[in-house]
Design an enzyme around this catalytic site. Structure first.
Site, mmCIF file in Angstrom:
data_model
loop_
_atom_site.group_PDB
_atom_site.id
_atom_site.type_symbol
_atom_site.label_atom_id
_atom_site.label_comp_id
_atom_site.label_asym_id
_atom_site.label_seq_id
_atom_site.Cartn_x
_atom_site.Cartn_y
_atom_site.Cartn_z
ATOM 1 N N GLU A 1 -29.267 -7.369 -57.863
ATOM 2 C CA GLU A 1 -30.178 -7.308 -58.999
ATOM 3 C C GLU A 1 -31.089 -6.092 -58.918
ATOM 4 O OE1 GLU A 1 -29.991 -11.787 -57.894
ATOM 5 O OE2 GLU A 1 -29.608 -9.839 -56.947
ATOM 6 N N CYS B 1 -35.547 -11.485 -55.292
ATOM 7 C CA CYS B 1 -35.012 -10.899 -56.521
ATOM 8 C C CYS B 1 -35.639 -11.538 -57.758
ATOM 9 C CB CYS B 1 -33.494 -11.049 -56.559
ATOM 10 S SG CYS B 1 -32.632 -10.030 -55.344
ATOM 11 N N ALA C 1 14.155 -12.225 -38.734
ATOM 12 C CA ALA C 1 15.578 -12.522 -38.666
ATOM 13 C C ALA C 1 15.950 -13.085 -37.294
ATOM 14 C CB ALA C 1 16.384 -11.254 -38.959
ATOM 15 N N ARG D 1 -5.649 0.103 -43.989
ATOM 16 C CA ARG D 1 -5.338 1.503 -44.246
ATOM 17 C C ARG D 1 -5.231 1.778 -45.740
ATOM 18 N NH1 ARG D 1 -2.274 -0.038 -39.990
ATOM 19 N NH2 ARG D 1 -0.333 -0.220 -41.153
ATOM 20 N N GLU E 1 -3.318 -14.298 -39.388
ATOM 21 C CA GLU E 1 -2.075 -13.595 -39.729
ATOM 22 C C GLU E 1 -0.861 -14.036 -38.922
ATOM 23 O OE1 GLU E 1 -1.555 -9.595 -40.420
ATOM 24 O OE2 GLU E 1 -3.084 -9.425 -41.951
ATOM 25 N N PRO F 1 3.648 -18.120 -35.767
ATOM 26 C CA PRO F 1 3.932 -19.455 -36.288
ATOM 27 C C PRO F 1 3.246 -20.580 -35.522
ATOM 28 C CG PRO F 1 5.866 -18.497 -35.217
ATOM 29 C CD PRO F 1 4.878 -17.411 -35.351
#
Length: 351
Positions: A60, A92, A171, A215, A273, A276
């Site tokens: 503000e 504020c 994979a 990045r 991230e 598993p």
């Protein structure tokens, strides 16, 4: 002469405020990322502000400074109820009154007990105050993690993963670069630049040797880098890229979810991230507050699953989520999901 703002004008101003707040994410913690817009007495945009890094002015005040005298008789649209306390900066609510604004429209009430009360102070001074403008967009957007921390006392945990249509994150031979396309990877880096911390397990570091940095499209480091957190008992090789000097790194020698959360108690917006088993541990503990699932139009038929050991043995015990949004990012899909709420605890996600 003050011209009453139309609902469409206020809605458009709040969208601008939300965008300003989003651009401040990553730089304001532990303060909330807030955006504000000042409309002059004729309803024109006179100033836009966002929360500055700790110690700097709030949204503000930034917007009022940009507006100057045009704020007098004007309207302020802000994503969070104006604060009402003396912290590193003044309240504020007082700044808005001193600036001579006649109306304030905010999205979400401030749940912080010391900062709350700005709406009452403004109303007592004769300022027209309304709440709830685009509240859901704000709660699910720039204030999601901060509001969660205020209400629960712990960091907001988003589990992000990329997988094929059959749920594989790698994979059969262990390769995983790249499951998703460049657009999705660019989105991940843009999101990382807004986080407080990224958490991975030692297995992910040993298998993929990630940098875990944010990045820019040209490959250079973003201005803000989250804390890199590596969880596990296995020693990392000294040359692991997560140990370089491009961002701070915290090594946590534990497998316990609550110990991880305790170590990150001062952080707000945390991304989980991988891998598993770590994801499964957080899911089993009920400590995943949102899932960001990047799904690629690929089928591997075998390989590493995106999650394991989540504490589910029957379909009745499945951890259930519902989607907030579905986006197309290049050839991939991004699903944003939050824990489902059910009267039956066996059908619920996080408590």
């Amino acid at each position: 002469m003050n011209v009453p703002n139309s609902a469409a004008d206020l809605d458009a101003a709040m969208q601008i405020a939300i965008g300003a707040a989003e651009s401040a994410r990553g730089f304001t913690s532990p303060n909330p990322a807030v955006g504000a817009v000042v409309l002059d007495a004729a309803g024109r945009i006179a100033g836009v502000g966002m929360t500055q890094p700790p110690g700097g002015p709030h949204a503000e005040v930034v917007a009022l400074r940009e507006s100057g005298d045009a704020a007098r008789g004007g309207t302020v649209v802000v994503t969070l109820e104006p604060c009402n306390h003396h912290g590193r900066t003044g309240p504020c609510s007082t700044a808005l009154i001193d600036a001579g604004v006649v109306a304030v429209h905010y999205a979400v009430a401030d749940p912080h007990p010391e900062a709350a009360g700005g709406a009452e102070t403004l109303a007592a001074a004769g300022v027209a105050v309304t709440s709830g403008l685009r509240a859901q967009d704000v709660e699910r957007g720039p204030l999601r993690a901060w509001l969660h921390r205020q209400r629960t006392g712990r960091p907001h945990i988003t589990w992000k993963y990329a997988a094929t249509l059959d749920g594989r994150s790698a994979a059969a031979d262990g390769t995983s670069h790249w499951i998703t396309g460049p657009d999705a990877r660019g989105r991940v880096h843009a999101d990382r630049a807004k986080l407080d911390a990224i958490v991975v397990g030692t297995g992910t570091v040993l298998a993929d040797d990630p940098r875990l940095t944010a990045r820019l499209p040209d490959g250079s480091l973003a201005a803000h880098q989250p804390l890199r957190v590596v969880v596990g008992l296995t020693d990392l090789p000294p040359h692991a890229r997560v140990l370089d000097d491009s961002a701070p790194t915290l090594l946590l020698r534990t497998h316990d979810v609550e110990e991880v959360l305790a170590a990150l108690a001062e952080y707000t917006d945390v991304l989980l991230e991988g891998g598993p088993r770590l994801a499964g541990a957080f899911l089993a503990a009920g400590r995943v507050d949102r899932i960001q699932a990047y799904l690629a139009p690929l089928v591997l038929g075998a390989g590493t699953s995106a999650v394991s050991e989540a504490g589910v043995s029957t379909i009745d015990g499945a951890l259930r989520f519902h989607h907030e949004s579905v986006e197309t990012i290049g050839p991939d899909l991004l699903l944003s999901l939050i824990p489902a709420v059910s009267e039956d605890p066996a059908l619920s996600g996080n408590p």
